[in-house]
Design a protein around this motif. Structure first.
Motif, PDB file in Angstrom:
ATOM      1  N   PRO A  46       0.822  -1.217   0.000  1.00 21.88           N
ATOM      2  CA  PRO A  46       0.000   0.000   0.000  1.00 21.88           C
ATOM      3  C   PRO A  46       0.851   1.259   0.000  1.00 21.88           C
ATOM      4  O   PRO A  46       0.502   2.250  -0.618  1.00 21.88           O
ATOM      5  N   GLU A  47       2.017   1.190   0.697  1.00 22.77           N
ATOM      6  CA  GLU A  47       2.889   2.354   0.759  1.00 22.77           C
ATOM      7  C   GLU A  47       3.435   2.687  -0.627  1.00 22.77           C
ATOM      8  O   GLU A  47       3.497   3.839  -1.031  1.00 22.77           O
ATOM      9  N   GLU A  48       3.845   1.640  -1.369  1.00 25.92           N
ATOM     10  CA  GLU A  48       4.364   1.857  -2.718  1.00 25.92           C
ATOM     11  C   GLU A  48       3.285   2.437  -3.627  1.00 25.92           C
ATOM     12  O   GLU A  48       3.535   3.302  -4.442  1.00 25.92           O
ATOM     13  N   THR A  49       2.053   1.934  -3.475  1.00 26.50           N
ATOM     14  CA  THR A  49       0.937   2.455  -4.265  1.00 26.50           C
ATOM     15  C   THR A  49       0.724   3.921  -3.967  1.00 26.50           C
ATOM     16  O   THR A  49       0.549   4.742  -4.863  1.00 26.50           O
ATOM     17  N   ALA A  50       0.734   4.257  -2.673  1.00 22.74           N
ATOM     18  CA  ALA A  50       0.561   5.652  -2.277  1.00 22.74           C
ATOM     19  C   ALA A  50       1.682   6.502  -2.845  1.00 22.74           C
ATOM     20  O   ALA A  50       1.452   7.603  -3.339  1.00 22.74           O
ATOM     21  N   ASP A  51       2.894   5.999  -2.806  1.00 23.28           N
ATOM     22  CA  ASP A  51       4.032   6.755  -3.324  1.00 23.28           C
ATOM     23  C   ASP A  51       3.846   7.058  -4.808  1.00 23.28           C
ATOM     24  O   ASP A  51       4.114   8.171  -5.254  1.00 23.28           O
ATOM     25  N   LYS A  52       3.415   6.075  -5.578  1.00 24.18           N
ATOM     26  CA  LYS A  52       3.239   6.290  -7.019  1.00 24.18           C
ATOM     27  C   LYS A  52       2.152   7.320  -7.298  1.00 24.18           C
ATOM     28  O   LYS A  52       2.280   8.151  -8.196  1.00 24.18           O
ATOM     29  N   SER A  53       1.079   7.258  -6.537  1.00 23.49           N
ATOM     30  CA  SER A  53       0.000   8.219  -6.727  1.00 23.49           C
ATOM     31  C   SER A  53       0.443   9.623  -6.319  1.00 23.49           C
ATOM     32  O   SER A  53       0.144  10.602  -7.001  1.00 23.49           O
ATOM     33  N   GLU A  54       1.170   9.708  -5.226  1.00 29.25           N
ATOM     34  CA  GLU A  54       1.694  11.006  -4.803  1.00 29.25           C
ATOM     35  C   GLU A  54       2.671  11.564  -5.839  1.00 29.25           C
ATOM     36  O   GLU A  54       2.676  12.759  -6.115  1.00 29.25           O
ATOM     37  N   GLN A  55       3.480  10.700  -6.407  1.00 30.15           N
ATOM     38  CA  GLN A  55       4.425  11.135  -7.435  1.00 30.15           C
ATOM     39  C   GLN A  55       3.692  11.680  -8.656  1.00 30.15           C
ATOM     40  O   GLN A  55       4.112  12.676  -9.245  1.00 30.15           O
ATOM     41  N   ALA A  56       2.593  11.026  -9.028  1.00 31.63           N
ATOM     42  CA  ALA A  56       1.808  11.496 -10.175  1.00 31.63           C
ATOM     43  C   ALA A  56       1.205  12.869  -9.888  1.00 31.63           C
ATOM     44  O   ALA A  56       1.242  13.771 -10.737  1.00 31.63           O
ATOM     45  N   ILE A  57       0.656  13.043  -8.700  1.00 32.82           N
ATOM     46  CA  ILE A  57       0.061  14.333  -8.318  1.00 32.82           C
ATOM     47  C   ILE A  57       1.125  15.423  -8.296  1.00 32.82           C
ATOM     48  O   ILE A  57       0.928  16.528  -8.823  1.00 32.82           O
ATOM     49  N   ARG A  58       2.263  15.116  -7.707  1.00 36.84           N
ATOM     50  CA  ARG A  58       3.362  16.089  -7.645  1.00 36.84           C
ATOM     51  C   ARG A  58       3.835  16.474  -9.051  1.00 36.84           C
ATOM     52  O   ARG A  58       4.078  17.646  -9.336  1.00 36.84           O
ATOM     53  N   ALA A  59       3.938  15.489  -9.925  1.00 33.73           N
ATOM     54  CA  ALA A  59       4.397  15.755 -11.299  1.00 33.73           C
ATOM     55  C   ALA A  59       3.442  16.688 -12.025  1.00 33.73           C
ATOM     56  O   ALA A  59       3.873  17.619 -12.728  1.00 33.73           O
ATOM     57  N   VAL A  60       2.139  16.465 -11.864  1.00 36.29           N
ATOM     58  CA  VAL A  60       1.145  17.317 -12.534  1.00 36.29           C
ATOM     59  C   VAL A  60       1.215  18.749 -11.999  1.00 36.29           C
ATOM     60  O   VAL A  60       1.187  19.711 -12.771  1.00 36.29           O
ATOM     61  N   LEU A 157      -8.105   9.001  -2.072  1.00 37.21           N
ATOM     62  CA  LEU A 157      -8.266  10.455  -2.005  1.00 37.21           C
ATOM     63  C   LEU A 157      -7.014  11.095  -1.407  1.00 37.21           C
ATOM     64  O   LEU A 157      -6.492  10.624  -0.392  1.00 37.21           O
ATOM     65  N   TYR A 158      -6.553  12.149  -2.034  1.00 44.37           N
ATOM     66  CA  TYR A 158      -5.363  12.863  -1.577  1.00 44.37           C
ATOM     67  C   TYR A 158      -5.672  14.365  -1.466  1.00 44.37           C
ATOM     68  O   TYR A 158      -6.307  14.942  -2.348  1.00 44.37           O
ATOM     69  N   ASP A 159      -5.226  14.962  -0.372  1.00 43.45           N
ATOM     70  CA  ASP A 159      -5.310  16.410  -0.200  1.00 43.45           C
ATOM     71  C   ASP A 159      -3.907  16.983  -0.338  1.00 43.45           C
ATOM     72  O   ASP A 159      -2.920  16.343   0.043  1.00 43.45           O
TER      73      ASP A 159
END
Length: 210
Positions: A46-60, A157-159
């Motif tokens: 789950p941590e790796e999944t969260a990291d990838k999603s956070e990376q995508a949000i940060r990149a955008v 969901l991410y804030d």
């Protein structure tokens, strides 16, 4: 003769004992590694999944608010020029197939599509992509202090919050604070992202007024 036999037996017994201890040690080591591997696989997925999603949000966020993107601006100007030209002004369908428009769409897809689901990408380019990159003035945008938090109850969901420093053509800088949220229904893929800009005192209004 008896002493020699006892010595040999003792030597064999010691060798067997060391052999057994070595086998036990190896078995315990393998078992420990397997247990750790299983824990890592179960514990960090789950941590790796969260990291990838956070990376995508940060990149955008960084692609949208660091800039403006000069290549996109050039492609945008070329596409807008083609749209009002005699060749395409009265034939919108032909304009959508024009090399200028296709180049613009290809660059947009190359820049953003890897971070989105199919529907998420379509919605983003229709509403928010490169919104801060098409103004004619000489200005610079730089992001900082990007903070992204995964919702404890809703893992998709991410804030987030971040700051954008706007520097105008005179070199005067002004910070703008943003907050927003995103949904990442797939591993590292955004389904929706939105950020709140001010109305009369926001960055977009400042760019328009200048």
């Amino acid at each position: 003769m008896m002493m020699h036999f006892l010595k040999n037996n003792r030597h064999v017994s010691i060798k067997n004992a060391f052999g057994m201890l070595f086998l036990i040690f190896i078995s315990l080591t393998i078992a420990g590694c397997s247990a750790n591997g299983a824990t890592e696989a179960n514990g960090t997925e789950p941590e790796e999944t969260a990291d990838k999603s956070e990376q995508a949000i940060r990149a955008v966020i960084e692609k949208e608010f660091n800039g403006p993107d000069k290549k996109y601006k050039e492609l945008w100007d070329a596409a807008m020029g083609a749209q009002i030209s005699e060749k395409y002004s009265e034939d919108y369908e032909a304009y959508l197939e024009s090399p200028e428009y296709q180049a613009l769409m290809s660059y947009t897809e190359e820049t953003y599509a890897p971070y989105f689901t199919d529907n998420g990408y379509d919605n983003f380019i229709n509403q928010a992509a490169f919104m801060y990159a098409t103004f004619d003035e000489d200005y610079q945008l730089n992001t900082s202090a990007i903070e992204i938090a995964q919702n404890e109850k809703e893992p998709t969901l991410y804030d987030f919050t971040f700051q954008v420093e706007y520097t105008d053509e005179n070199g005067e800088a002004e910070p703008f604070n943003f907050k927003g949220d995103a949904i990442a229904p797939e591993d590292g893929k955004i389904g929706r992202i939105q950020y709140m800009d001010g109305f009369e005192d926001g960055l977009l209004a400042t760019l328009r007024n200048n």
